[in-house]
Design a protein around this motif. Structure first.
Motif, PDB file in Angstrom:
ATOM      1  N   ALA A 327     118.274  12.102  57.651  1.00 39.37           N
ATOM      2  CA  ALA A 327     117.587  12.412  58.910  1.00 39.37           C
ATOM      3  C   ALA A 327     116.679  13.627  58.802  1.00 39.37           C
ATOM      4  N   SER A 328     116.876  14.440  57.760  1.00 42.22           N
ATOM      5  CA  SER A 328     116.019  15.620  57.634  1.00 42.22           C
ATOM      6  C   SER A 328     114.740  15.318  56.845  1.00 42.22           C
ATOM      7  N   ALA A 329     114.644  14.111  56.293  1.00 44.90           N
ATOM      8  CA  ALA A 329     113.451  13.764  55.493  1.00 44.90           C
ATOM      9  C   ALA A 329     112.241  13.557  56.405  1.00 44.90           C
ATOM     10  N   VAL A 330     111.047  13.728  55.867  1.00 45.42           N
ATOM     11  CA  VAL A 330     109.772  13.504  56.567  1.00 45.42           C
ATOM     12  C   VAL A 330     109.869  14.034  58.001  1.00 45.42           C
ATOM     13  N   ASP A 331     110.017  15.345  58.118  1.00 41.85           N
ATOM     14  CA  ASP A 331     110.231  15.963  59.435  1.00 41.85           C
ATOM     15  C   ASP A 331     108.938  16.061  60.239  1.00 41.85           C
ATOM     16  N   ALA A 332     109.078  16.555  61.467  1.00 41.37           N
ATOM     17  CA  ALA A 332     107.945  16.549  62.407  1.00 41.37           C
ATOM     18  C   ALA A 332     106.744  17.301  61.837  1.00 41.37           C
ATOM     19  N   GLY A 333     106.973  18.513  61.331  1.00 41.10           N
ATOM     20  CA  GLY A 333     105.857  19.291  60.795  1.00 41.10           C
ATOM     21  C   GLY A 333     105.178  18.572  59.639  1.00 41.10           C
ATOM     22  N   THR A 334     106.003  17.911  58.821  1.00 46.03           N
ATOM     23  CA  THR A 334     105.443  17.188  57.672  1.00 46.03           C
ATOM     24  C   THR A 334     104.520  16.060  58.113  1.00 46.03           C
ATOM     25  N   VAL A 335     104.925  15.281  59.111  1.00 37.98           N
ATOM     26  CA  VAL A 335     104.040  14.170  59.512  1.00 37.98           C
ATOM     27  C   VAL A 335     102.773  14.689  60.182  1.00 37.98           C
ATOM     28  N   VAL A 336     102.875  15.808  60.887  1.00 40.14           N
ATOM     29  CA  VAL A 336     101.661  16.374  61.494  1.00 40.14           C
ATOM     30  C   VAL A 336     100.694  16.815  60.389  1.00 40.14           C
ATOM     31  N   GLU A 337     101.228  17.431  59.342  1.00 40.89           N
ATOM     32  CA  GLU A 337     100.370  17.813  58.207  1.00 40.89           C
ATOM     33  C   GLU A 337      99.786  16.589  57.505  1.00 40.89           C
ATOM     34  N   MET A 338     100.609  15.547  57.369  1.00 40.83           N
ATOM     35  CA  MET A 338     100.122  14.324  56.719  1.00 40.83           C
ATOM     36  C   MET A 338      98.941  13.732  57.481  1.00 40.83           C
ATOM     37  N   ALA A 339      99.033  13.744  58.818  1.00 41.99           N
ATOM     38  CA  ALA A 339      97.991  13.107  59.642  1.00 41.99           C
ATOM     39  C   ALA A 339      96.767  13.992  59.839  1.00 41.99           C
ATOM     40  N   THR A 340      96.842  15.253  59.391  1.00 45.25           N
ATOM     41  CA  THR A 340      95.703  16.163  59.571  1.00 45.25           C
ATOM     42  C   THR A 340      95.212  16.680  58.209  1.00 45.25           C
ATOM     43  N   ALA A 341      95.820  17.769  57.734  1.00 43.77           N
ATOM     44  CA  ALA A 341      95.331  18.415  56.502  1.00 43.77           C
ATOM     45  C   ALA A 341      95.391  17.490  55.288  1.00 43.77           C
ATOM     46  N   ASN A 342      96.524  16.780  55.108  1.00 46.21           N
ATOM     47  CA  ASN A 342      96.638  15.903  53.925  1.00 46.21           C
ATOM     48  C   ASN A 342      95.598  14.786  53.965  1.00 46.21           C
ATOM     49  N   GLY A 343      95.434  14.187  55.141  1.00 47.78           N
ATOM     50  CA  GLY A 343      94.451  13.112  55.279  1.00 47.78           C
ATOM     51  C   GLY A 343      93.051  13.612  54.959  1.00 47.78           C
ATOM     52  N   ALA A 344      92.707  14.787  55.493  1.00 49.10           N
ATOM     53  CA  ALA A 344      91.383  15.360  55.236  1.00 49.10           C
ATOM     54  C   ALA A 344      91.199  15.604  53.738  1.00 49.10           C
ATOM     55  N   ASP A 345      92.262  16.047  53.091  1.00 49.00           N
ATOM     56  CA  ASP A 345      92.238  16.292  51.652  1.00 49.00           C
ATOM     57  C   ASP A 345      91.944  14.981  50.893  1.00 49.00           C
ATOM     58  N   LEU A 346      92.635  13.913  51.252  1.00 51.49           N
ATOM     59  CA  LEU A 346      92.402  12.618  50.586  1.00 51.49           C
ATOM     60  C   LEU A 346      90.957  12.173  50.766  1.00 51.49           C
ATOM     61  N   LEU A 347      90.435  12.322  51.986  1.00 49.66           N
ATOM     62  CA  LEU A 347      89.089  11.831  52.276  1.00 49.66           C
ATOM     63  C   LEU A 347      88.003  12.773  51.751  1.00 49.66           C
ATOM     64  N   GLY A 348      88.392  14.013  51.448  1.00 51.49           N
ATOM     65  CA  GLY A 348      87.407  14.960  50.934  1.00 51.49           C
ATOM     66  C   GLY A 348      86.575  15.641  51.998  1.00 51.49           C
ATOM     67  N   PHE A 349      87.143  15.815  53.196  1.00 52.28           N
ATOM     68  CA  PHE A 349      86.457  16.550  54.258  1.00 52.28           C
ATOM     69  C   PHE A 349      87.165  17.874  54.498  1.00 52.28           C
ATOM     70  N   ASP A 350      86.396  18.908  54.835  1.00 56.47           N
ATOM     71  CA  ASP A 350      86.996  20.210  55.125  1.00 56.47           C
ATOM     72  C   ASP A 350      87.400  20.251  56.599  1.00 56.47           C
ATOM     73  N   SER A 351      88.287  19.346  56.967  1.00 51.40           N
ATOM     74  CA  SER A 351      88.754  19.223  58.350  1.00 51.40           C
ATOM     75  C   SER A 351      90.276  19.355  58.334  1.00 51.40           C
ATOM     76  N   GLY A 352      90.922  19.045  59.451  1.00 51.78           N
ATOM     77  CA  GLY A 352      92.385  18.996  59.453  1.00 51.78           C
ATOM     78  C   GLY A 352      93.060  20.336  59.639  1.00 51.78           C
ATOM     79  N   ARG A 353      92.287  21.397  59.957  1.00 48.04           N
ATOM     80  CA  ARG A 353      92.920  22.697  60.235  1.00 48.04           C
ATOM     81  C   ARG A 353      92.027  23.452  61.204  1.00 48.04           C
TER      82      ARG A 353
END
Ligand SMILES: N[C@@H](CCSC[C@H]1O[C@@H](n2cnc3c(=O)[nH]cnc32)[C@H](O)[C@@H]1O)C(=O)O
Ligand SMILES: [Zn+2]
Length: 432
Positions: A327-353
């Motif tokens: 139950a502690s895996a993939v916690d709330a903060g982690t999914v928020v980062e995945m949907a913002t900073a990590n996604g921007a990183d994959l796409l190569g945009f300086d967004s997500g923060r």
């Protein structure tokens, strides 16, 4: 109008703390100018963020945006049968105008749910690019090559088109559009074609995006035929040499997780599609622990069936826990980062923060709602309780795409009507 002030709200900072602050963005540079205490900044125009939370615009790391045209057309089937029996025959009837209408519909849906960037795989990419340009969003686009069922000439033409489109459209829409070279998957593009065209894409400096290890049926044939796992095969043909990210990565073993980490290959995790097609559970916590960059995608609307990234964050957290049996895996903060900073990183945009100098890609969530009360932890709310319909304003590149739930970049009613009419005609043609 040069500077826009988002005022009166709370702001999600890159370290996931929340503070009362105003955000000033430049419409000339498209960047965040400053984040400061309430009342300290002035703008030429204002967006009311009172009782709201300002967050980075969400990044949909894998979708087929025009597939809104097929939403609800064929449900409750596994991937292979769904593609071959239902999706591909209807897609064969799609006209450029249909794809434009479907893309506009999908982009309106995204804007209404706080998404400002997407990574797309499809065809008639010029139409999608024009829709993205009008939407004012950011996107990584590309033409998806498939060689199964095609003769040599048709297959080569597909891969060449994927190269050409990636070169042609890179930097379009004032730099808001980037591109990737896109072999559809490791089982739908033949080995000879990969060996020939992937090095060409690498030499041209193109990023690569493809479906990998989505279902067990994609792993077994490669293992049987070659004696190696799919991602080892992908590495052999050069797909992991450059800047690459795969969609899904569900059935990956330890050696493949290490390979992704070593080659700095990202993963666009699509939890709803993986559940709906019963593809399986991606080992997201293991991927993250190994240092792999994991973003979140909705996949197409026909396997989801919506493009709401808040749903997707929730699904990612829930499925990640089940997959890890923890139950502690993939916690709330982690999914928020995945949907913002990590996604921007994959796409190569300086967004997500939300920080001075980053792209001004933002969404404002209305917190005045029963399902968001009380507000013990707003990061928890973002992951588990906010819905796309709670988004009040959406901003991308400093421009307002939606103000007070009115989409400013499209005539929303006309977009819906056009897509519905074209979808009905499409299905009629496909049935003939
Ligand atoms: N259909 C074209 C090109 C493919 S575009 C990208 C394709 O990915 C398909 N697609 C959508 N979701 C998934 C998925 O989850 N896995 C694999 N393919 C998908 C989508 O329907 C579309 O056909 C051709 O055959 O030449
Ligand atoms: Zn897909």
């Amino acid at each position: 109008m040069t500077e826009l002030l988002l005022t009166g709200g709370r702001v999600l900072r890159p370290d996931l703390t929340v503070e009362r602050a105003d955000v000033l963005v430049s419409q000339d540079s498209g960047e965040i100018v400053a984040v400061d205490e309430p009342g300290a900044l002035d703008g030429d125009d204002e967006l009311d963020a009172e009782s709201g939370l300002v967050i980075p615009g969400l990044v949909n790391a894998h979708t087929h945006v025009a597939m809104t045209m097929l939403r609800g057309l064929a449900d409750d089937k596994p991937l292979d049968a769904w593609l071959r029996e239902d999706v591909w025959p209807v897609e064969a009837e799609l006209t450029p105008e249909d794809i434009r209408a479907g893309a506009e519909l999908g982009l309106v849906e995204m804007i209404r749910s706080g998404t400002t960037a997407l990574s797309d795989m499809y065809f008639e990419v010029e139409e999608i690019a024009e829709a993205v340009d009008q939407a004012g969003m950011r996107a990584v686009l590309g033409f998806t090559a498939v060689t199964v069922g095609k003769d040599e000439e048709g297959a080569r033409a597909d891969l060449q088109e994927s190269l050409d489109v990636a070169k042609r459209l890179d930097g379009a829409a004032d730099g808001r559009i980037k591109t990737t070279f896109q072999p559809h998957s490791l089982t739908t593009v033949g080995e000879g074609y990969l060996r020939e065209f992937v090095p060409e894409a690498f030499d041209a400096g193109l990023s690569m995006h493809f479906h990998a290890n989505e279902t067990r049926d994609e792993v077994t044939p490669i293992l049987d035929e070659r004696g190696v796992r799919p991602l080892a095969y992908a590495e052999e043909v050069g797909l992991l040499d450059g800047d690459a990210y795969v969609a899904h990565g569900v059935h990956v073993d330890e050696s493949e997780i290490d390979l992704l980490a070593e080659t700095d290959t990202g993963v666009a995790h699509c939890p709803a599609s993986n559940m709906k097609l019963a593809s399986g559970m991606a080992p997201v916590q293991d991927l993250l622990d190994a240092g792999v960059t994991v973003g979140i995608g909705t996949d197409g609307a026909a396997s989801n069936n919506d493009l709401d990234m808040f749903d997707e964050m929730r699904d990612a957290a829930m499925l990640g826990k089940l997959a890890a049996d923890d139950a502690s895996a993939v916690d709330a903060g982690t999914v928020v980062e995945m949907a913002t900073a990590n996604g921007a990183d994959l796409l190569g945009f300086d967004s997500g923060r939300i920080e001075a100098g980053a792209n001004a890609d933002l969404a404002v969530i209305d917190l005045d709602a029963p399902h968001l009360t009380p507000a013990h932890d707003l990061v928890s709310h973002l992951a588990y309780a906010v819905r796309g319909s709670d988004v009040r304003h959406t901003v991308c590149d400093g421009e307002v795409l939606m103000r007070d739930r009115t989409v400013e970049v499209f005539d929303e009613a006309a977009v819906r009507e056009r897509a519905a009419e074209r979808a009905a005609a499409l299905v009629e043609r496909a049935e003939d």
